[in-house]
Design an enzyme around this catalytic site. Structure first.
Site: not given
Ligand code: PMP
Length: 314
Positions: A159
């Site tokens: 991220k």
């Molecule tokens: N894909 C992207 C690009 C994201 O930014 C997120 C949000 N964090 C997710 C998927 C979902 O991830 P999570 O369930 O860990 O929030």
């Protein structure tokens, strides 16, 4: 948005008033997006406010940081305690929590080596990302003209702050054309993910979602939903997803921390299934919300009650 309800920010080791949580205009992270972040939700439970899968989120934060050579000058335990302290101090019952670690001010050369690493945690009440209505009735999605970057360009499993410019292009285009969210395809034309969500397809009582090789972030909600679905007896297949499978699916839904579980009722004018949230999506959504509220014993280990962590320190 709820920023006005947040009084305290944790920044570089201390709690400071929201208004004072500022950085200088010369920080590296602002110019180049050279930072990493996490989004975690905190839910109201019988044990007070509890963070959903805090350990998994912090593990991903440190893994993202490692990719970009960002050395977070705090341990995972310290950030976990800081997160709980922030929630207790802000007196939130439920909220969204944002951790960020970024290169600070020292040089604006692309090589970030000399820059200090700054770390902050914010918390504020945040409604479901695609709206309460979207979560209940389903959202309308468009396939983006923007391609999701390939992991050889930027690691999709991290991220990284700057990585989100790709998502911003996609969601701006989607909203400008009247949709709730964008769905990005990968460089091969297969389904990647939403601008900030993972995707699941339901067909013939089975679930399908894509994996690490499909240019996605490995979502923590995705992992939780895989467990929930399997525990409910639904087989889950992790494999590349094609657009025609999406269009002909019985049900489709998004998962994400901010979004939680949101049904998709339409893709570019094509109705998905009945055009209403499907039975299996609704069932999974229900268990998910029970789990985050601490009402499912088998998933209680996913929760970190903020007050209990603080009391353990005294
Ligand atoms: N894909 C992207 C690009 C994201 O930014 C997120 C949000 N964090 C997710 C998927 C979902 O991830 P999570 O369930 O860990 O929030």
């Amino acid at each position: 948005m709820g920023f006005d309800q947040s009084q305290w920010v944790w920044m570089n080791g201390e709690l400071i008033p929201w208004q004072e949580a500022n950085v200088h205009i010369s920080v590296h992270g602002l110019h180049y997006g050279s930072g990493v972040f996490e989004g975690v939700r905190c839910y109201q439970t019988d044990d007070g406010p509890a963070l959903f899968r805090l350990e998994a989120h912090l593990a991903r934060l440190y893994a993202s940081a490692e990719v970009y050579g960002i050395e977070i000058p705090f341990t995972r335990d310290e950030l976990a305690h800081a997160t709980c302290e922030l929630i207790v101090r802000n007196e939130f019952t439920s909220c969204y929590v944002r951790h960020i670690a970024f290169y600070g001010s020292e040089s604006l050369g692309l090589y970030p080596g000399p820059c200090p690493v700054e770390v902050a945690i914010l918390a504020w009440p945040w409604a479901p990302y695609l709206g309460v209505d979207g979560q209940q009735s389903g959202v309308r999605v468009t396939v983006s003209p923007w391609t999701k970057f390939h992991s050889r360009m930027l690691p999709t499993t991290a991220k990284g702050c700057g990585q989100y410019l790709n998502s911003i292009l996609a969601v701006r285009d989607a909203v400008a054309r009247g949709y709730d969210e964008a769905l990005l395809l990968d460089a091969s034309g297969h389904i990647a993910e939403g601008s900030g969500e993972n995707l699941f397809i339901v067909r013939d009582g089975q679930l399908f979602t894509n994996g690490e090789d499909d240019s996605i972030l490995l979502g923590i909600t995705r992992a939780s939903v895989i467990d929930i679905a399997q525990d409910l007896g639904y087989p889950v297949h992790v494999d590349t997803l094609h657009l025609d499978e999406l269009m002909s699916a019985d049900e489709v839904f998004f998962t994400g921390t901010a979004t939680e579980v949101a049904p998709i009722c339409e893709v570019d004018g094509t109705q998905i299934g009945s055009g209403k949230p499907g039975r299996i999506t609704t069932e999974i959504q229900k268990v998910f919300f029970e789990a985050v509220a601490g009402r499912v014993p088998r998933y209680r280990h996913w929760l970190t009650p903020a007050a209990a962590v603080m009391e353990a320190l005294v």
